[in-house]
Design a protein around this motif. Structure first.
Motif, PDB file in Angstrom:
ATOM      1  N   ARG A   3      37.582  -2.121  28.537  1.00  0.00           N
ATOM      2  CA  ARG A   3      38.799  -1.585  27.962  1.00  0.00           C
ATOM      3  C   ARG A   3      39.790  -1.460  29.111  1.00  0.00           C
ATOM      4  N   SER A   4      41.039  -1.921  28.897  1.00  0.00           N
ATOM      5  CA  SER A   4      41.982  -1.800  30.009  1.00  0.00           C
ATOM      6  C   SER A   4      42.519  -0.376  30.062  1.00  0.00           C
ATOM      7  N   LYS A   5      42.623   0.126  31.272  1.00  0.00           N
ATOM      8  CA  LYS A   5      42.986   1.526  31.481  1.00  0.00           C
ATOM      9  C   LYS A   5      44.467   1.742  31.215  1.00  0.00           C
ATOM     10  N   PRO A   6      44.830   2.663  30.295  1.00  0.00           N
ATOM     11  CA  PRO A   6      46.248   2.924  30.094  1.00  0.00           C
ATOM     12  C   PRO A   6      46.827   3.639  31.307  1.00  0.00           C
ATOM     13  N   PRO A   7      48.071   3.330  31.678  1.00  0.00           N
ATOM     14  CA  PRO A   7      48.669   4.031  32.817  1.00  0.00           C
ATOM     15  C   PRO A   7      48.974   5.480  32.430  1.00  0.00           C
ATOM     16  N   ALA A   8      49.091   6.355  33.438  1.00  0.00           N
ATOM     17  CA  ALA A   8      49.507   7.728  33.156  1.00  0.00           C
ATOM     18  C   ALA A   8      50.916   7.673  32.582  1.00  0.00           C
ATOM     19  N   VAL A   9      51.134   8.289  31.439  1.00  0.00           N
ATOM     20  CA  VAL A   9      52.443   8.179  30.814  1.00  0.00           C
ATOM     21  C   VAL A   9      53.165   9.516  30.702  1.00  0.00           C
ATOM     22  N   HIS A  10      52.517  10.594  31.086  1.00  0.00           N
ATOM     23  CA  HIS A  10      53.201  11.880  30.992  1.00  0.00           C
ATOM     24  C   HIS A  10      53.002  12.651  32.292  1.00  0.00           C
ATOM     25  N   THR A 172      44.913   8.821  23.128  1.00  0.00           N
ATOM     26  CA  THR A 172      46.271   8.547  22.647  1.00  0.00           C
ATOM     27  C   THR A 172      46.896   9.847  22.131  1.00  0.00           C
ATOM     28  N   GLU A 173      48.221   9.881  22.118  1.00  0.00           N
ATOM     29  CA  GLU A 173      48.915  11.078  21.629  1.00  0.00           C
ATOM     30  C   GLU A 173      48.489  11.375  20.187  1.00  0.00           C
ATOM     31  N   ARG A 174      48.399  10.328  19.388  1.00  0.00           N
ATOM     32  CA  ARG A 174      48.060  10.512  17.978  1.00  0.00           C
ATOM     33  C   ARG A 174      46.676  11.142  17.839  1.00  0.00           C
ATOM     34  N   ASN A 175      45.737  10.642  18.640  1.00  0.00           N
ATOM     35  CA  ASN A 175      44.368  11.127  18.482  1.00  0.00           C
ATOM     36  C   ASN A 175      44.160  12.514  19.071  1.00  0.00           C
ATOM     37  N   ALA A 191      38.042  28.557  23.005  1.00  0.00           N
ATOM     38  CA  ALA A 191      38.960  27.692  23.742  1.00  0.00           C
ATOM     39  C   ALA A 191      38.832  26.253  23.281  1.00  0.00           C
ATOM     40  N   ALA A 192      39.890  25.478  23.591  1.00  0.00           N
ATOM     41  CA  ALA A 192      39.851  24.027  23.427  1.00  0.00           C
ATOM     42  C   ALA A 192      40.178  23.425  24.781  1.00  0.00           C
ATOM     43  N   VAL A 193      39.453  22.376  25.147  1.00  0.00           N
ATOM     44  CA  VAL A 193      39.766  21.675  26.400  1.00  0.00           C
ATOM     45  C   VAL A 193      39.921  20.195  26.097  1.00  0.00           C
ATOM     46  N   ALA A 194      40.731  19.510  26.897  1.00  0.00           N
ATOM     47  CA  ALA A 194      41.002  18.100  26.644  1.00  0.00           C
ATOM     48  C   ALA A 194      41.100  17.359  27.969  1.00  0.00           C
ATOM     49  N   ASP A 195      40.365  16.246  28.082  1.00  0.00           N
ATOM     50  CA  ASP A 195      40.402  15.487  29.333  1.00  0.00           C
ATOM     51  C   ASP A 195      41.526  14.450  29.297  1.00  0.00           C
ATOM     52  N   ASP A 196      41.939  14.012  30.476  1.00  0.00           N
ATOM     53  CA  ASP A 196      42.897  12.912  30.639  1.00  0.00           C
ATOM     54  C   ASP A 196      44.202  13.140  29.898  1.00  0.00           C
ATOM     55  N   VAL A 197      44.712  14.353  29.948  1.00  0.00           N
ATOM     56  CA  VAL A 197      45.930  14.667  29.191  1.00  0.00           C
ATOM     57  C   VAL A 197      47.156  13.922  29.724  1.00  0.00           C
ATOM     58  N   GLN A 198      47.072  13.434  30.976  1.00  0.00           N
ATOM     59  CA  GLN A 198      48.231  12.731  31.557  1.00  0.00           C
ATOM     60  C   GLN A 198      48.515  11.411  30.849  1.00  0.00           C
ATOM     61  N   GLN A 199      47.577  10.974  29.998  1.00  0.00           N
ATOM     62  CA  GLN A 199      47.780   9.681  29.337  1.00  0.00           C
ATOM     63  C   GLN A 199      48.785   9.718  28.188  1.00  0.00           C
ATOM     64  N   SER A 200      49.210  10.925  27.793  1.00  0.00           N
ATOM     65  CA  SER A 200      50.223  11.009  26.726  1.00  0.00           C
ATOM     66  C   SER A 200      50.855  12.401  26.750  1.00  0.00           C
ATOM     67  N   PRO A 201      51.966  12.585  26.029  1.00  0.00           N
ATOM     68  CA  PRO A 201      52.548  13.939  25.947  1.00  0.00           C
ATOM     69  C   PRO A 201      51.828  14.811  24.918  1.00  0.00           C
ATOM     70  N   GLY A 202      50.706  14.342  24.383  1.00  0.00           N
ATOM     71  CA  GLY A 202      50.042  15.058  23.284  1.00  0.00           C
ATOM     72  C   GLY A 202      49.682  16.496  23.613  1.00  0.00           C
ATOM     73  N   PHE A 203      49.067  16.741  24.782  1.00  0.00           N
ATOM     74  CA  PHE A 203      48.657  18.109  25.091  1.00  0.00           C
ATOM     75  C   PHE A 203      49.878  19.009  25.284  1.00  0.00           C
ATOM     76  N   ALA A 204      50.945  18.457  25.883  1.00  0.00           N
ATOM     77  CA  ALA A 204      52.173  19.256  26.070  1.00  0.00           C
ATOM     78  C   ALA A 204      52.735  19.665  24.709  1.00  0.00           C
ATOM     79  N   ASP A 222      39.468  14.566  41.977  1.00  0.00           N
ATOM     80  CA  ASP A 222      39.930  13.405  42.744  1.00  0.00           C
ATOM     81  C   ASP A 222      41.431  13.159  42.569  1.00  0.00           C
ATOM     82  N   ALA A 223      42.119  14.080  41.902  1.00  0.00           N
ATOM     83  CA  ALA A 223      43.582  14.036  41.711  1.00  0.00           C
ATOM     84  C   ALA A 223      44.063  12.795  40.953  1.00  0.00           C
ATOM     85  N   SER A 224      43.143  12.069  40.290  1.00  0.00           N
ATOM     86  CA  SER A 224      43.598  10.855  39.599  1.00  0.00           C
ATOM     87  C   SER A 224      43.761  11.084  38.090  1.00  0.00           C
ATOM     88  N   ALA A 225      43.518  12.302  37.613  1.00  0.00           N
ATOM     89  CA  ALA A 225      43.669  12.603  36.188  1.00  0.00           C
ATOM     90  C   ALA A 225      43.924  14.105  36.044  1.00  0.00           C
TER      91      ALA A 225
END
Ligand code: SAM
Ligand code: ZN
Length: 245
Positions: A3-10, A172-175, A191-204, A222-225
Motif C-alpha cells: 500500500r503506498s503511504k499517504p503523505p502527512a496532510v494535516h 482517512t478523514e472519512r473513516n 477514552a478514545a485514542v487514534a493513531d496517525d492523525v497527521q494523515q488527515s484533519p479528521g481528529f482535529a 520517532d517523530a514521524s507520526a
C-alpha cells in the motif's frame, strides 16, 4: 502488494506536556506509575516478534505501520489507570496494540478486547496477523474480520458501553471520523485514542466537536507520526468516578 503511504496532510501542534496533563485530568500523581512496567513489556513484545523472524517498525505489513512505542505507551497508561472492562479497537495487523491491551487486561484479571480488522490484501501476510499476541492472551480476545464501517456499529450496540476505543485502521478523514463518532457515545468514563492523525484533519474536527473534554495530540517516539487522545470523564477536570490507581 504494498500500500503506498499517504503523505502527512494535516499539520498539528503536538502537546509536549500531554502525559503530565493527562494524569492531572485523571486525578493522578506524576510521573506515571505504569511507565516502568511498559518499558519492560515493550522489550518483551519486540523480542517475541523477533522470534517469529519479524521486526517491528514502519511500513512492515503491506505498507502499514506497527504501533510505535509512544502510541503503545499511551494505551498502556490509559489501560493501567482506567482499567476498562470493555475495549474495542480497529486495525490489528501484527497485533502490537492488541498485545498491549490484552497484557493490561490479563494483569487486571478482568476485561475483554474486541478487535475489528480487514486483513492485508496480500494473502501471504495473513500468517503475520496477531503474531505479537501469544496464545495465552487469546481467551479475552475476540477478533472480527471485516471493515470497521460494516462491523463497528453492530459490535458497539451489542456490547456497549465501553471504556476505551482505539482507532488504528484506515486513517482517512472519512473513516477516522466515522469510527470516532460511532464509538464516542458508547464510551463511559474512558477514552478514545487514534493513531496517525497527521494523515488527515479528521481528529482535529472530532476534537473541535468536544468542547470541555480534554484532547491531546502527541508526537510518536520517532517523530514521524502523531496520535490523538480524547478523554471522556463524566466529571471532567475533577476526580474521575472510576478507581484510578
Ligand atoms: C496500522 S495497521 C494496525 C497496526 C496495529 N494496531 C498494531 O499496533 O500492530 C492497520 C490495519 O487495519 C486494517 N484496515 C485497513 N482498513 C480497515 C478498515 N476500514 N477496517 C478495519 N481494518 C482496516 C489493515 O489491513 C491493517 O491490518
Ligand atoms: Zn499513566
Amino acid at each position: 502488494m504494498l500500500r503506498s503511504k499517504p503523505p502527512a496532510v494535516h499539520r498539528y501542534e503536538p502537546d509536549a506536556d500531554w502525559h503530565r496533563q493527562l494524569h492531572e485530568r485523571l486525578g493522578l500523581g506524576w510521573p506515571c506509575t505504569a511507565s516502568p512496567d511498559f518499558e519492560r513489556l515493550w522489550l518483551e513484545v519486540v523480542e517475541d516478534v523477533r522470534l517469529h523472524g519479524l521486526s517491528l517498525g514502519r511500513n512492515t505489513y503491506g505498507g502499514w505501520d506497527d504501533a510505535d512505542p509512544g502510541f503503545a505507551r499511551a494505551i498502556w497508561c490509559l489501560m493501567s489507570h482506567l482499567r476498562p472492562a470493555k475495549v474495542v479497537e480497529t486495525g490489528v495487523a501484527r497485533g502490537v496494540t492488541s498485545r498491549i491491551i490484552l497484557e493490561a487486561i490479563e494483569r487486571a484479571d478482568t476485561g475483554h478486547l474486541w478487535s475489528i480488522d480487514l486483513p492485508a490484501m496480500d494473502p501471504t501476510l495473513h500468517e503475520e496477523i496477531g503474531v505479537a499476541v501469544p496464545q495465552t492472551l487469546s481467551r479475552r480476545w475476540t477478533y472480527i474480520t471485516g471493515t470497521s464501517r460494516r462491523r463497528l456499529p453492530k459490535l458497539l450496540s451489542d456490547i456497549g458501553p465501553i471504556g476505551l476505543f482505539v482507532h488504528d485502521s484506515s486513517h482517512t478523514e472519512r473513516n477516522i471520523l466515522f469510527e470516532l463518532r460511532e464509538a464516542w457515545p458508547t464510551i463511559d468514563n474512558g477514552a478514545a485514542v487514534a493513531d496517525d492523525v497527521q494523515q488527515s484533519p479528521g481528529f482535529a474536527r472530532f476534537a473541535a466537536s468536544l468542547p470541555g473534554e480534554a484532547t491531546f495530540v502527541v508526537e510518536a517516539d520517532d517523530a514521524s507520526a502523531m496520535f490523538g487522545i480524547a478523554l471522556k470523564l463524566d466529571n471532567c477536570g475533577q476526580k474521575p468516578r472510576f478507581t484510578a490507581r
